[in-house]
Design a protein around this motif. Structure first.
Motif, mmCIF file in Angstrom:
data_model
loop_
_atom_site.group_PDB
_atom_site.id
_atom_site.type_symbol
_atom_site.label_atom_id
_atom_site.label_comp_id
_atom_site.label_asym_id
_atom_site.label_seq_id
_atom_site.Cartn_x
_atom_site.Cartn_y
_atom_site.Cartn_z
ATOM 1 N N LEU A 187 0.828 -1.207 0.000
ATOM 2 C CA LEU A 187 0.000 0.000 0.000
ATOM 3 C C LEU A 187 0.862 1.257 0.000
ATOM 4 O O LEU A 187 0.615 2.214 -0.739
ATOM 5 C CB LEU A 187 -0.926 -0.004 1.226
ATOM 6 C CG LEU A 187 -2.067 -1.021 1.204
ATOM 7 C CD1 LEU A 187 -2.778 -1.053 2.549
ATOM 8 C CD2 LEU A 187 -3.076 -0.672 0.101
ATOM 9 N N ILE A 188 1.910 1.277 0.864
ATOM 10 C CA ILE A 188 2.801 2.442 0.920
ATOM 11 C C ILE A 188 3.505 2.638 -0.421
ATOM 12 O O ILE A 188 3.644 3.761 -0.918
ATOM 13 C CB ILE A 188 3.831 2.257 2.050
ATOM 14 C CG1 ILE A 188 3.121 2.250 3.407
ATOM 15 C CG2 ILE A 188 4.890 3.347 2.015
ATOM 16 C CD1 ILE A 188 4.017 1.914 4.579
ATOM 17 N N SER A 195 2.238 9.226 -6.053
ATOM 18 C CA SER A 195 2.250 10.636 -5.638
ATOM 19 C C SER A 195 3.512 11.361 -6.084
ATOM 20 O O SER A 195 3.497 12.577 -6.276
ATOM 21 C CB SER A 195 2.130 10.729 -4.109
ATOM 22 O OG SER A 195 0.934 10.120 -3.669
ATOM 23 N N PHE A 196 4.666 10.645 -6.211
ATOM 24 C CA PHE A 196 5.929 11.282 -6.563
ATOM 25 C C PHE A 196 6.480 10.643 -7.835
ATOM 26 O O PHE A 196 7.472 9.922 -7.818
ATOM 27 C CB PHE A 196 6.937 11.135 -5.416
ATOM 28 C CG PHE A 196 6.489 11.772 -4.140
ATOM 29 C CD1 PHE A 196 6.712 13.122 -3.897
ATOM 30 C CD2 PHE A 196 5.819 11.023 -3.185
ATOM 31 C CE1 PHE A 196 6.304 13.700 -2.715
ATOM 32 C CE2 PHE A 196 5.401 11.603 -2.001
ATOM 33 C CZ PHE A 196 5.629 12.945 -1.758
ATOM 34 N N VAL A 197 5.794 10.936 -8.947
ATOM 35 C CA VAL A 197 6.184 10.345 -10.222
ATOM 36 C C VAL A 197 7.438 11.021 -10.772
ATOM 37 O O VAL A 197 8.316 10.373 -11.349
ATOM 38 C CB VAL A 197 5.027 10.451 -11.238
ATOM 39 C CG1 VAL A 197 5.450 9.905 -12.596
ATOM 40 C CG2 VAL A 197 3.800 9.705 -10.715
ATOM 41 N N ILE A 252 10.119 8.428 -7.094
ATOM 42 C CA ILE A 252 10.249 7.773 -5.793
ATOM 43 C C ILE A 252 9.803 6.320 -5.926
ATOM 44 O O ILE A 252 8.756 6.022 -6.525
ATOM 45 C CB ILE A 252 9.405 8.482 -4.719
ATOM 46 C CG1 ILE A 252 9.917 9.901 -4.495
ATOM 47 C CG2 ILE A 252 9.440 7.695 -3.412
ATOM 48 C CD1 ILE A 252 11.318 9.957 -3.935
ATOM 49 N N SER A 253 10.608 5.424 -5.390
ATOM 50 C CA SER A 253 10.283 4.003 -5.452
ATOM 51 C C SER A 253 10.492 3.384 -4.068
ATOM 52 O O SER A 253 11.328 3.851 -3.287
ATOM 53 C CB SER A 253 11.179 3.295 -6.482
ATOM 54 O OG SER A 253 10.984 1.895 -6.434
#
Length: 404
Positions: free
Chosen positions: A21-22, A29-31, A89-90
Motif C-alpha cells: 500500500l505504501i 504521488s511522486f512520479v 520515488i520508489s
C-alpha cells in the motif's frame, strides 16, 4: 481506503500488504521529483548501476541510477559532489525503504557548492567549533610531527623536504589517507583518531595539495571538521594553496597557507635550537662565575677575629635564651612537683578519714549477727539473739536481753 477502520481483528495487515500500500501511494504521488544534495557513500556496481545517497545538513535519501541512464552522464559522480537529480520515488519492499530512481543528474554549480558550505559553516560556528578559545598554541620544541595526507601526493613531498631542510633530526610519522573521492572523509577521520588514540605525535598536519573546490570537499566534511575540533593533538590545517580554503581551516588550531608553510610552522630550525642552547649555556656559565666572584669578595672581607665576633654576636643571644629557658623549665618543674605533693596529701587525708579502723579507734564498734550481717536497726533482732560486737580490738559475743 479508510485506514482508521482497519485496526479491527478482521482487517489486520501483513507486512507485505502494508508495504505494498505504501509503495503504491508513494510511487503514484511522486512520479517526477527533483532533489539537490551532496553525494555520499557512492558506489559503482559491476553491472554499471550507480548507488549512492543524497544528503543535506539534516537528512539523507538513498538513490540509484541504472546503467542505461548512467552511461550517458557527462561527468563522473563522487562523494562530496553537490548534484541535482530528477526521477521517481520508489519503494524497495525487501528492506522496507524508499529511494529515488534517478533518470537525470546534473552537477551543481560552484555557487551552489559555496552556498552549501556557507550553511554548514554557519551551523558549526553556532555550536562553538570555530571559537578562538578552543585553539591551542603549537609546542615550541616538538619531537614528532604527524602528517595526515596522501602518501603519494606532492603535499607530503613538500612537507618532508622542508622538514629535512629545517631539522633533519625531526621525527615524521606519516598517516596515509585518501584526500579526494569516495571514502576520503572517512579515511581522514580514521587517521586523525588513530594519531590521538596512540599519541603518535606532538603536532598533526592535516591537508593536501591544491585542487578544484570539489576535490577539496572531503576537508569540509562535517565529520572531518568535528574530529579536528576534538583532537587532543594540536592540528595545523594545510589544504591546497593560499587562495584555497576548507571548513577544517576554521576548526584547526592553526591554518597554514600551503603544506610547505605548515612544515615551517611546525618544525623549528635545528640551527635555531642549537644557537638557543649555546646562548643559554653561555648565560648560565656567566651567572655561575658572577656568583662565585661575589662569594669570593664576601669571604675576603671576613678575617678570623671578625668572624669570631660575628659568631659570638650570633651565639650570645641564643645562649641567653637557652639559660632563660632552662630556668623557666626548672621553676615549672618545681611548681608542678609542689602541686602534686599537695594533691597527694589531700588524697591521703581523705583515705585515712574513710578507713573503718580510724572510726573504731575513736570508740565506735560494729555489731553483726552470728552470720556476720551488720545490724543497722534494732527491729532486725529479737530477745535471745546472739550478736557479735567488734570494737577497735578483739570481738565480744553477747545475747540480746532487751530491745528498745
Amino acid at each position: 481506503m479508510d485506514f482508521q477502520n482497519n485496526s479491527s481483528e478482521n482487517n489486520i495487515f501483513t507486512v507485505t500488504q502494508l508495504t505494498g500500500l505504501i509503495k503504491t501511494m508513494l510511487e503514484r504521488s511522486f512520479v517526477n521529483v527533483t532533489v539537490k544534495g551532496e553525494i555520499s557513500n557512492f558506489k559503482t556496481h559491476s553491472s554499471g548501476h550507480l548507488y549512492f545517497s543524497l544528503k543535506d545538513n539534516d537528512s539523507q535519501i538513498k538513490a540509484v541510477m541504472f546503467r542505461g541512464r548512467a552511461q550517458y552522464l557527462p561527468f563522473k559522480p563522487k562523494d562530496g559532489m553537490v548534484v541535482t537529480v530528477s526521477g521517481q520515488i520508489s519503494v524497495y519492499p525487501a528492506q522496507g525503504s524508499y529511494q529515488i530512481l534517478v533518470s537525470k543528474m546534473e552537477e551543481a554549480g560552484i555557487g551552489q557548492i559555496m552556498e552549501m558550505l556557507e550553511m554548514r559553516k554557519r551551523r558549526m560556528a553556532s555550536e562553538g567549533l570555530f571559537d578562538t578559545e578552543r585553539k591551542r598554541p603549537l609546542p615550541q620544541y616538538p619531537q614528532t610531527i604527524g602528517v595526515v595526507t596522501s602518501p603519494t601526493g606532492a603535499a607530503l613531498r613538500d612537507i618532508l623536504n622542508v622538514t629535512r631542510t629545517r631539522n633533519p633530526k625531526m621525527n615524521v610519522t606519516i598517516l596515509p589517507a585518501l584526500v579526494q573521492g569516495e571514502g576520503a572523509a572517512e579515511s581522514i577521520v580514521r587517521m586523525i583518531k588513530t594519531a590521538n588514540k596512540y599519541k603518535m605525535c606532538d603536532i598533526l598536519i592535516v591537508g593536501r595539495g591544491g585542487g578544484s573546490l570539489e576535490d577539496l570537499l572531503p576537508f569540509s566534511d562535517e565529520e572531518v571538521v568535528r574530529t579536528i575540533a576534538e583532537s587532543e593533538i594540536p592540528v595545523i590545517s594545510a589544504v591546497g594553496h593560499e587562495i584555497d580554503w576548507a571548513l577544517c581551516d576554521f576548526a584547526a588550531d592553526v591554518r597554514a597557507s600551503t603544506p610547505s608553510h605548515a612544515a615551517e610552522m611546525a618544525v623549528p630550525r635545528y640551527s635555531d635550537i642549537t644557537n638557543q642552547i649555546s646562548l643559554c649555556r653561555s648565560d648560565l656559565c656567566d651567572e655561575i662565575f658572577d656568583r662565585i666572584d661575589r662569594f669570593k669578595l664576601m669571604l675576603n672581607t671576613f678575617k678570623p677575629e671578625q668572624m669570631e665576633r660575628e659568631f659570638k654576636n650570633i651565639l650570645s643571644p641564643l645562649l641567653q635564651r637557652f639559660d632563660y629557658a632552662k630556668e623557666d623549665l626548672q621553676e615549672s618543674i618545681i611548681r608542678n612537683l609542689e602541686q602534686k605533693r599537695q594533691i597527694l596529701k589531700e588524697k591521703i587525708t581523705i583515705l585515712e578519714n574513710a578507713n573503718p579502723q580510724t572510726i573504731f579507734d575513736r570508740g565506735y564498734s560494729m555489731v553483726t549477727d552470728e552470720e556476720g550481717k551488720i545490724i543497722r536497726n534494732s527491729k532486725s533482732l529479737k530477745k535471745g539473739s546472739r550478736i557479735i560486737i567488734k570494737p577497735s580490738a578483739g570481738t565480744i559475743e553477747a545475747e540480746v536481753t532487751n530491745i528498745n
